[in-house]
Design a protein around this motif. Structure first.
Motif, PDB file in Angstrom:
ATOM      1  N   GLY A 127       0.779  -1.229   0.000  1.00 19.81           N
ATOM      2  CA  GLY A 127       0.000   0.000   0.000  1.00 19.81           C
ATOM      3  C   GLY A 127       0.811   1.279   0.000  1.00 19.81           C
ATOM      4  O   GLY A 127       0.240   2.372   0.063  1.00 19.81           O
ATOM      5  N   ARG A 128       2.132   1.158  -0.088  1.00 22.83           N
ATOM      6  CA  ARG A 128       3.008   2.336  -0.063  1.00 22.83           C
ATOM      7  C   ARG A 128       3.773   2.433  -1.380  1.00 22.83           C
ATOM      8  O   ARG A 128       4.365   1.451  -1.825  1.00 22.83           O
ATOM      9  CB  ARG A 128       3.977   2.229   1.114  1.00 22.83           C
ATOM     10  N   GLN A 129       3.767   3.608  -2.003  1.00 29.15           N
ATOM     11  CA  GLN A 129       4.461   3.815  -3.276  1.00 29.15           C
ATOM     12  C   GLN A 129       5.930   4.100  -2.994  1.00 29.15           C
ATOM     13  O   GLN A 129       6.330   5.242  -2.804  1.00 29.15           O
ATOM     14  CB  GLN A 129       3.826   4.967  -4.057  1.00 29.15           C
ATOM     15  N   LEU A 130       6.751   3.043  -2.960  1.00 28.22           N
ATOM     16  CA  LEU A 130       8.169   3.203  -2.633  1.00 28.22           C
ATOM     17  C   LEU A 130       8.944   3.878  -3.761  1.00 28.22           C
ATOM     18  O   LEU A 130       9.859   4.665  -3.511  1.00 28.22           O
ATOM     19  CB  LEU A 130       8.803   1.841  -2.329  1.00 28.22           C
ATOM     20  N   VAL A 131       8.585   3.550  -5.001  1.00 25.66           N
ATOM     21  CA  VAL A 131       9.262   4.099  -6.176  1.00 25.66           C
ATOM     22  C   VAL A 131       8.205   4.743  -7.060  1.00 25.66           C
ATOM     23  O   VAL A 131       7.144   4.142  -7.276  1.00 25.66           O
ATOM     24  CB  VAL A 131      10.008   2.988  -6.961  1.00 25.66           C
ATOM     25  N   PRO A 132       8.447   5.939  -7.567  1.00 26.57           N
ATOM     26  CA  PRO A 132       7.436   6.567  -8.414  1.00 26.57           C
ATOM     27  C   PRO A 132       7.062   5.683  -9.606  1.00 26.57           C
ATOM     28  O   PRO A 132       7.936   5.182 -10.317  1.00 26.57           O
ATOM     29  CB  PRO A 132       8.129   7.849  -8.896  1.00 26.57           C
ATOM     30  N   ALA A 133       5.767   5.485  -9.812  1.00 26.19           N
ATOM     31  CA  ALA A 133       5.310   4.655 -10.924  1.00 26.19           C
ATOM     32  C   ALA A 133       5.777   5.219 -12.259  1.00 26.19           C
ATOM     33  O   ALA A 133       6.120   4.471 -13.183  1.00 26.19           O
ATOM     34  CB  ALA A 133       3.786   4.537 -10.898  1.00 26.19           C
ATOM     35  N   LYS A 134       5.817   6.544 -12.352  1.00 24.76           N
ATOM     36  CA  LYS A 134       6.278   7.176 -13.581  1.00 24.76           C
ATOM     37  C   LYS A 134       7.737   6.835 -13.858  1.00 24.76           C
ATOM     38  O   LYS A 134       8.140   6.608 -15.007  1.00 24.76           O
ATOM     39  CB  LYS A 134       6.100   8.694 -13.492  1.00 24.76           C
ATOM     40  N   TRP A 135       8.545   6.780 -12.791  1.00 25.26           N
ATOM     41  CA  TRP A 135       9.954   6.418 -12.968  1.00 25.26           C
ATOM     42  C   TRP A 135      10.077   4.992 -13.474  1.00 25.26           C
ATOM     43  O   TRP A 135      10.841   4.695 -14.391  1.00 25.26           O
ATOM     44  CB  TRP A 135      10.724   6.577 -11.666  1.00 25.26           C
ATOM     45  N   ILE A 136       9.310   4.094 -12.881  1.00 26.12           N
ATOM     46  CA  ILE A 136       9.381   2.690 -13.284  1.00 26.12           C
ATOM     47  C   ILE A 136       8.993   2.532 -14.746  1.00 26.12           C
ATOM     48  O   ILE A 136       9.651   1.799 -15.502  1.00 26.12           O
ATOM     49  CB  ILE A 136       8.498   1.818 -12.365  1.00 26.12           C
ATOM     50  N   GLU A 137       7.948   3.221 -15.150  1.00 25.04           N
ATOM     51  CA  GLU A 137       7.525   3.150 -16.554  1.00 25.04           C
ATOM     52  C   GLU A 137       8.636   3.645 -17.482  1.00 25.04           C
ATOM     53  O   GLU A 137       8.946   3.024 -18.498  1.00 25.04           O
ATOM     54  CB  GLU A 137       6.265   3.971 -16.754  1.00 25.04           C
ATOM     55  N   GLU A 138       9.265   4.749 -17.115  1.00 24.42           N
ATOM     56  CA  GLU A 138      10.305   5.346 -17.953  1.00 24.42           C
ATOM     57  C   GLU A 138      11.583   4.517 -17.939  1.00 24.42           C
ATOM     58  O   GLU A 138      12.200   4.276 -18.975  1.00 24.42           O
ATOM     59  CB  GLU A 138      10.594   6.768 -17.449  1.00 24.42           C
ATOM     60  N   ALA A 139      11.972   4.064 -16.757  1.00 28.13           N
ATOM     61  CA  ALA A 139      13.241   3.355 -16.604  1.00 28.13           C
ATOM     62  C   ALA A 139      13.253   2.002 -17.284  1.00 28.13           C
ATOM     63  O   ALA A 139      14.311   1.509 -17.688  1.00 28.13           O
ATOM     64  CB  ALA A 139      13.561   3.191 -15.119  1.00 28.13           C
ATOM     65  N   THR A 140      12.079   1.400 -17.434  1.00 32.14           N
ATOM     66  CA  THR A 140      12.027   0.042 -17.958  1.00 32.14           C
ATOM     67  C   THR A 140      11.621  -0.026 -19.427  1.00 32.14           C
ATOM     68  O   THR A 140      11.563  -1.114 -19.998  1.00 32.14           O
ATOM     69  CB  THR A 140      11.049  -0.813 -17.130  1.00 32.14           C
ATOM     70  N   GLN A 141      11.354   1.148 -20.025  1.00 30.75           N
ATOM     71  CA  GLN A 141      11.075   1.172 -21.462  1.00 30.75           C
ATOM     72  C   GLN A 141      12.368   1.358 -22.245  1.00 30.75           C
ATOM     73  O   GLN A 141      13.396   1.766 -21.701  1.00 30.75           O
ATOM     74  CB  GLN A 141      10.114   2.325 -21.786  1.00 30.75           C
ATOM     75  N   LYS A 142      12.324   1.055 -23.527  1.00 34.27           N
ATOM     76  CA  LYS A 142      13.499   1.235 -24.376  1.00 34.27           C
ATOM     77  C   LYS A 142      13.837   2.714 -24.484  1.00 34.27           C
ATOM     78  O   LYS A 142      13.047   3.510 -24.956  1.00 34.27           O
ATOM     79  CB  LYS A 142      13.237   0.655 -25.770  1.00 34.27           C
ATOM     80  N   GLN A 143      15.025   3.057 -24.019  1.00 31.22           N
ATOM     81  CA  GLN A 143      15.516   4.424 -24.119  1.00 31.22           C
ATOM     82  C   GLN A 143      16.596   4.563 -25.180  1.00 31.22           C
ATOM     83  O   GLN A 143      16.763   5.638 -25.746  1.00 31.22           O
ATOM     84  CB  GLN A 143      16.067   4.884 -22.753  1.00 31.22           C
ATOM     85  N   VAL A 144      17.313   3.486 -25.421  1.00 33.41           N
ATOM     86  CA  VAL A 144      18.374   3.498 -26.434  1.00 33.41           C
ATOM     87  C   VAL A 144      18.372   2.167 -27.178  1.00 33.41           C
ATOM     88  O   VAL A 144      17.932   1.142 -26.652  1.00 33.41           O
ATOM     89  CB  VAL A 144      19.773   3.747 -25.821  1.00 33.41           C
ATOM     90  N   ASP A 145      18.875   2.192 -28.385  1.00 32.44           N
ATOM     91  CA  ASP A 145      19.046   0.979 -29.175  1.00 32.44           C
ATOM     92  C   ASP A 145      20.368   0.325 -28.777  1.00 32.44           C
ATOM     93  O   ASP A 145      21.417   0.961 -28.819  1.00 32.44           O
ATOM     94  CB  ASP A 145      19.062   1.336 -30.663  1.00 32.44           C
ATOM     95  N   ASN A 146      20.317  -0.929 -28.359  1.00 30.00           N
ATOM     96  CA  ASN A 146      21.537  -1.627 -27.954  1.00 30.00           C
ATOM     97  C   ASN A 146      21.868  -2.801 -28.883  1.00 30.00           C
ATOM     98  O   ASN A 146      22.625  -3.697 -28.535  1.00 30.00           O
ATOM     99  CB  ASN A 146      21.419  -2.135 -26.515  1.00 30.00           C
ATOM    100  N   GLY A 147      21.268  -2.787 -30.078  1.00 31.59           N
ATOM    101  CA  GLY A 147      21.526  -3.867 -31.014  1.00 31.59           C
ATOM    102  C   GLY A 147      20.703  -5.103 -30.739  1.00 31.59           C
ATOM    103  O   GLY A 147      20.789  -6.102 -31.456  1.00 31.59           O
ATOM    104  N   SER A 148      19.863  -5.035 -29.714  1.00 22.99           N
ATOM    105  CA  SER A 148      19.003  -6.164 -29.373  1.00 22.99           C
ATOM    106  C   SER A 148      17.582  -5.632 -29.191  1.00 22.99           C
ATOM    107  O   SER A 148      17.012  -5.053 -30.107  1.00 22.99           O
ATOM    108  CB  SER A 148      19.521  -6.856 -28.111  1.00 22.99           C
ATOM    109  N   LEU A 149      17.019  -5.798 -28.002  1.00 21.12           N
ATOM    110  CA  LEU A 149      15.644  -5.381 -27.767  1.00 21.12           C
ATOM    111  C   LEU A 149      15.543  -4.057 -27.020  1.00 21.12           C
ATOM    112  O   LEU A 149      14.453  -3.628 -26.664  1.00 21.12           O
ATOM    113  CB  LEU A 149      14.900  -6.486 -27.009  1.00 21.12           C
ATOM    114  N   GLY A 150      16.686  -3.438 -26.776  1.00 19.24           N
ATOM    115  CA  GLY A 150      16.676  -2.116 -26.169  1.00 19.24           C
ATOM    116  C   GLY A 150      17.159  -2.120 -24.733  1.00 19.24           C
ATOM    117  O   GLY A 150      17.252  -3.156 -24.072  1.00 19.24           O
ATOM    118  N   TYR A 151      17.467  -0.903 -24.268  1.00 20.88           N
ATOM    119  CA  TYR A 151      17.965  -0.712 -22.908  1.00 20.88           C
ATOM    120  C   TYR A 151      17.294   0.512 -22.322  1.00 20.88           C
ATOM    121  O   TYR A 151      17.083   1.515 -23.006  1.00 20.88           O
ATOM    122  CB  TYR A 151      19.486  -0.518 -22.945  1.00 20.88           C
TER     123      TYR A 151
END
Length: 290
Positions: free
Chosen positions: A210-234
């Motif tokens: 019941g406690r938001q330890l990590v911002p949900a927006k951060w998790i969404e951003e941090a775990t999406q593809k931000q750069v091309d790494n020659g595979s499925l992204g990083y």
């Protein structure tokens, strides 16, 4: 969850433990030996990413800050135009622009210079940030250092009240640099269950009891593809994987894998020299059962 085929494949690959969770319930678990705290290697980077996300929420830093501002007292005498463009975000995406990987495990014991921040920023830059993916410990180390400087404490104690204690993780060991600062690119020691709690936290978009330890927006951003790494992204110190998954990923098979579309996650610890085959076994024998 039937783990028989996974166990058969993972045993010769030297898996040590696996936990499978679906919709908040553990549906599969197998250990090859009694769990103990082990080095999770580069899966530690995902904890550093988490610390950055929390620190940004607290106003201690911004990922849009330039490194020349964040580390203004540690810059080399001649600052390259590449370094001038670099931001905190570039520390998290493995696209800092340096020519060679730095602060890697085979090199760290042999540096004569004890101030690794100055040493890292003095390394040669050969491209503009964001142009080229290069797996490099320099970025996560500097990102972790910035959190430590702005918070006035090491990463372990910064994360204790914000992450570890709420999840029931007692004070862990984490590798340090020669000056005693937490080495945010690796060297965190956790048990299988403790690593799984972190995986579960990300599966739950940062919510814990019941406690938001990590911002949900951060998790969404941090775990999406931000750069091309020659595979499925990083992302931000997270790897993208098959079936729209993302994961914390450490040497020798330390994995915290999340499948958002299935509300499921898998955590593995291992001593494998063929960790890619462990990932393949998850795809073949665990994922189809979700």
């Amino acid at each position: 969850m039937n783990l028989d085929k996974f166990i058969e494949t993972a045993t010769p690959l030297r898996a040590l433990g696996v936990i499978v969770e679906e919709n908040g319930y553990i549906t599969g678990r197998h250990v090859w030996e009694a769990p103990c705290r082990r080095n999770i290697y580069s899966a530690s980077k995902s904890f550093t990413s988490t610390a950055v996300g929390i620190a940004q929420r607290e106003g201690l830093l911004s990922i849009d800050e330039k490194l020349t501002d964040a580390f203004k007292d540690d810059l080399p005498e001649n600052v390259s135009p590449y370094l001038e463009k670099a931001t905190v975000r570039d520390l998290l995406t493995m696209s800092l622009g340096q020519e060679k990987p730095f602060l890697m495990g085979t090199d760290r014991p042999y540096y004569e210079e004890k101030d690794w921040v100055k040493l890292t920023l003095a390394q040669e830059f050969g491209s503009y940030p964001g142009e080229k993916f290069l797996y490099n410990n320099a970025g996560p180390y500097l990102a972790g250092m910035l959190v430590q400087r702005r918070s006035g404490t090491d990463l372990v104690h910064y994360l204790m009240p914000r992450l570890f204690e709420p999840m029931g993780i007692t004070l862990p060991t984490w590798e340090t640099d020669p000056l005693g600062y937490t080495f945010g690119a690796g060297g965190l020691f956790l048990t299988l269950e403790e690593l799984h709690r972190f995986t579960e936290l990300y599966c739950n978009r940062g919510m814990w009891n019941g406690r938001q330890l990590v911002p949900a927006k951060w998790i969404e951003e941090a775990t999406q593809k931000q750069v091309d790494n020659g595979s499925l992204g990083y992302g931000y110190l997270f790897w993208r994987g098959r079936n729209n998954s993302f994961r914390a990923d450490g040497k020798y098979g330390q994995f915290g894998i999340v499948y958002p579309e299935k509300n499921a996650c898998v955590t593995i610890v291992a001593e494998s020299r063929e960790a890619d085959k462990l990932l393949k076994a998850v795809d073949e024998f665990i994922y189809p059962q979700f």
